[in-house]
Design a protein around this motif. Structure first.
Motif, PDB file in Angstrom:
ATOM      1  N   ARG A  16       1.131  -5.927  -8.544  1.00  0.00           N
ATOM      2  CA  ARG A  16       0.116  -6.214  -7.535  1.00  0.00           C
ATOM      3  C   ARG A  16      -0.585  -4.930  -7.086  1.00  0.00           C
ATOM      4  NH1 ARG A  16      -1.281 -10.022  -3.229  1.00  0.00           N
ATOM      5  NH2 ARG A  16      -1.822  -8.620  -1.552  1.00  0.00           N
ATOM      6  N   LEU A  17       0.213  -3.908  -6.809  1.00  0.00           N
ATOM      7  CA  LEU A  17      -0.340  -2.631  -6.355  1.00  0.00           C
ATOM      8  C   LEU A  17      -1.227  -1.997  -7.428  1.00  0.00           C
ATOM      9  CD1 LEU A  17      -0.425  -0.546  -4.114  1.00  0.00           C
ATOM     10  CD2 LEU A  17       1.666   0.484  -5.047  1.00  0.00           C
ATOM     11  N   ARG A  18      -0.773  -2.067  -8.688  1.00  0.00           N
ATOM     12  CA  ARG A  18      -1.586  -1.512  -9.783  1.00  0.00           C
ATOM     13  C   ARG A  18      -2.932  -2.226  -9.854  1.00  0.00           C
ATOM     14  NH1 ARG A  18       2.500  -1.299 -13.685  1.00  0.00           N
ATOM     15  NH2 ARG A  18       1.307  -2.353 -15.314  1.00  0.00           N
ATOM     16  N   LEU A  19      -2.916  -3.538  -9.656  1.00  0.00           N
ATOM     17  CA  LEU A  19      -4.160  -4.320  -9.699  1.00  0.00           C
ATOM     18  C   LEU A  19      -5.097  -3.925  -8.557  1.00  0.00           C
ATOM     19  CD1 LEU A  19      -2.731  -7.838 -10.644  1.00  0.00           C
ATOM     20  CD2 LEU A  19      -4.276  -6.449 -12.061  1.00  0.00           C
ATOM     21  N   LEU A  20      -4.529  -3.730  -7.365  1.00  0.00           N
ATOM     22  CA  LEU A  20      -5.363  -3.370  -6.209  1.00  0.00           C
ATOM     23  C   LEU A  20      -6.014  -2.004  -6.416  1.00  0.00           C
ATOM     24  CD1 LEU A  20      -3.119  -4.602  -3.219  1.00  0.00           C
ATOM     25  CD2 LEU A  20      -4.983  -5.817  -4.369  1.00  0.00           C
ATOM     26  N   GLU A  21      -5.224  -1.049  -6.912  1.00  0.00           N
ATOM     27  CA  GLU A  21      -5.778   0.293  -7.156  1.00  0.00           C
ATOM     28  C   GLU A  21      -6.850   0.262  -8.237  1.00  0.00           C
ATOM     29  OE1 GLU A  21      -2.152   2.473  -7.816  1.00  0.00           O
ATOM     30  OE2 GLU A  21      -2.089   3.171  -5.728  1.00  0.00           O
ATOM     31  N   ALA A  22      -6.576  -0.499  -9.302  1.00  0.00           N
ATOM     32  CA  ALA A  22      -7.554  -0.578 -10.398  1.00  0.00           C
ATOM     33  C   ALA A  22      -8.848  -1.252  -9.943  1.00  0.00           C
ATOM     34  CB  ALA A  22      -6.944  -1.339 -11.584  1.00  0.00           C
ATOM     35  N   THR A  23      -8.746  -2.177  -9.001  1.00  0.00           N
ATOM     36  CA  THR A  23      -9.944  -2.859  -8.494  1.00  0.00           C
ATOM     37  C   THR A  23     -10.884  -1.859  -7.811  1.00  0.00           C
ATOM     38  OG1 THR A  23      -8.671  -4.872  -8.129  1.00  0.00           O
ATOM     39  CG2 THR A  23     -10.768  -4.712  -6.973  1.00  0.00           C
ATOM     40  N   ALA A  38     -10.443 -10.073 -15.236  1.00  0.00           N
ATOM     41  CA  ALA A  38     -10.121  -9.634 -16.597  1.00  0.00           C
ATOM     42  C   ALA A  38     -10.351  -8.128 -16.770  1.00  0.00           C
ATOM     43  CB  ALA A  38     -10.959 -10.414 -17.605  1.00  0.00           C
ATOM     44  N   ASP A  39     -11.478  -7.623 -16.261  1.00  0.00           N
ATOM     45  CA  ASP A  39     -11.770  -6.181 -16.344  1.00  0.00           C
ATOM     46  C   ASP A  39     -10.688  -5.362 -15.644  1.00  0.00           C
ATOM     47  OD1 ASP A  39     -14.327  -6.360 -17.643  1.00  0.00           O
ATOM     48  OD2 ASP A  39     -15.225  -6.951 -15.722  1.00  0.00           O
ATOM     49  N   VAL A  40     -10.315  -5.829 -14.451  1.00  0.00           N
ATOM     50  CA  VAL A  40      -9.332  -5.095 -13.653  1.00  0.00           C
ATOM     51  C   VAL A  40      -7.961  -5.138 -14.336  1.00  0.00           C
ATOM     52  CG1 VAL A  40      -8.103  -5.062 -11.445  1.00  0.00           C
ATOM     53  CG2 VAL A  40     -10.579  -5.407 -11.468  1.00  0.00           C
ATOM     54  N   ALA A  41      -7.598  -6.304 -14.865  1.00  0.00           N
ATOM     55  CA  ALA A  41      -6.308  -6.444 -15.563  1.00  0.00           C
ATOM     56  C   ALA A  41      -6.236  -5.435 -16.707  1.00  0.00           C
ATOM     57  CB  ALA A  41      -6.151  -7.865 -16.086  1.00  0.00           C
ATOM     58  N   GLU A  42      -7.316  -5.334 -17.473  1.00  0.00           N
ATOM     59  CA  GLU A  42      -7.331  -4.416 -18.611  1.00  0.00           C
ATOM     60  C   GLU A  42      -7.158  -2.975 -18.139  1.00  0.00           C
ATOM     61  OE1 GLU A  42     -10.722  -4.866 -21.223  1.00  0.00           O
ATOM     62  OE2 GLU A  42     -10.064  -3.066 -22.327  1.00  0.00           O
ATOM     63  N   ARG A  43      -7.918  -2.601 -17.104  1.00  0.00           N
ATOM     64  CA  ARG A  43      -7.837  -1.243 -16.569  1.00  0.00           C
ATOM     65  C   ARG A  43      -6.431  -0.933 -16.044  1.00  0.00           C
ATOM     66  NH1 ARG A  43     -11.438   2.755 -13.658  1.00  0.00           N
ATOM     67  NH2 ARG A  43     -13.270   1.756 -14.534  1.00  0.00           N
TER      68      ARG A  43
END
Lengths: 202, 202
Positions: A16-23, A38-43
């Motif tokens: 969850r934290l990785r997703l928030l930072e990548a967003t 999808a873009d954020v998941a990849e990043r």
């Protein structure tokens, strides 16, 4: 009370934290339309399925990211100002510098993408307006606290508000070009002016 | 010297002007992605063919609109401040109010859409950066002129720069909600603070 460690829950929280930072990074670097789940998941290096499990809708991901990252980064900035400013002669300048640092960082650049998209998107706007109000209140409270001034005085309240507006304006001036050299002079001048204005009249 | 009136050229100029005005409104209300040459032509009541004759590429239309409307509206705002301020006791407040009025109007909201899109679009950014620099210089010069202060003094120069940054920040705070009540107090407070700061030291 001791709690049993739950690796699965830890992993989920880390994802969850990785997703928030990548967003935040995705918004700041690639803009609103290039920031989908999808873009954020990849990043973030997270599977699309896992990302969608956490955030089924793009708007959920984006508002969660803004909320979490704002709290964490604004608090860090003002804590830094307080610990640096405690011993420093130029407390006001230190606080304003940290504030402006925040407003020229990825968090502000990400928020700018969302605010601008919301201006032409009523459904998004409805989600963002309460967030904007909350951010405004928190930033004001933390700045008052870091400066150690009395917010019940109307002049002080308005000058701290003006300082936050200035910081937002300086953030905007840094979106397309590196404005740091000019900004440094403005921050120093504003700090000196604010110090004089906040000084109790004899 | 008298010139023969050229109705066809007049019509062409009027069409161009209608397109430029419609571009600003379209950007401010519908955002970047909903502002194409076709959208603007429709809003302006101009045929798509005629619009494309004037502006073959979307970026040409948008930069022409920003450039023309900035010059016209910023000059109008500062002229208004000068004629109102000439007889008024609170010249500084009048000038800052007009400045902030400009930064909360459709021109700023349109520019914000373009700046934000340019942050994630290198080709657009290349076109916008020189425009931003030009707007910054012009706004500074007109504000110095309206305030009637001496820009060669570094403190004055920086305080006028800060005033423009503050105005930009107040513009941003008005994008999603009507911020006029709060803004009015900030403008009054900053005008008083600026007046004191600009006053020659005894």
């Amino acid at each position: 009370m001791t709690t049993v460690r739950e690796p699965k829950q830890d992993r989920s929280r880390a994802t969850r934290l990785r997703l928030l930072e990548a967003t935040i990074d995705c918004l700041a670097e690639s803009g609103w339309s290039a920031t989908t789940v999808a873009d954020v998941a990849e990043r973030a290096g997270v599977s699309r399925g896992a990302a969608q499990h956490h955030f089924p809708v793009r708007e959920d991901l984006i508002t969660a990211a803004l909320e979490f990252m704002f709290d964490s980064r604004m608090t860090t900035a003002m804590d830094a100002a307080k610990s640096a400013g405690a011993s420093a002669a130029r407390k006001t300048e230190t606080v304003i510098s940290e504030l402006v640092e925040y407003f020229t960082g990825p968090m502000f650049k990400a928020a700018l993408q969302v605010w601008t998209a919301a201006a032409a998107d009523p459904a998004l706007k409805e989600r963002i307006v309460p967030l904007e109000a909350k951010f405004g209140r928190t930033a004001h409270r933390l700045t008052i606290d870091a400066l150690g001034v009395d917010d019940s005085d109307p002049a002080t309240h308005q000058l701290v508000q003006a300082t936050l507006d200035l910081a937002r304006g300086l953030g905007l001036a840094d979106v397309l070009t590196d404005d740091s050299a000019r900004r440094k002079k403005i921050v120093r001048r504003w700090a000196a002016t604010l110090d004089t204005a906040l000084k109790p009249k004899p």
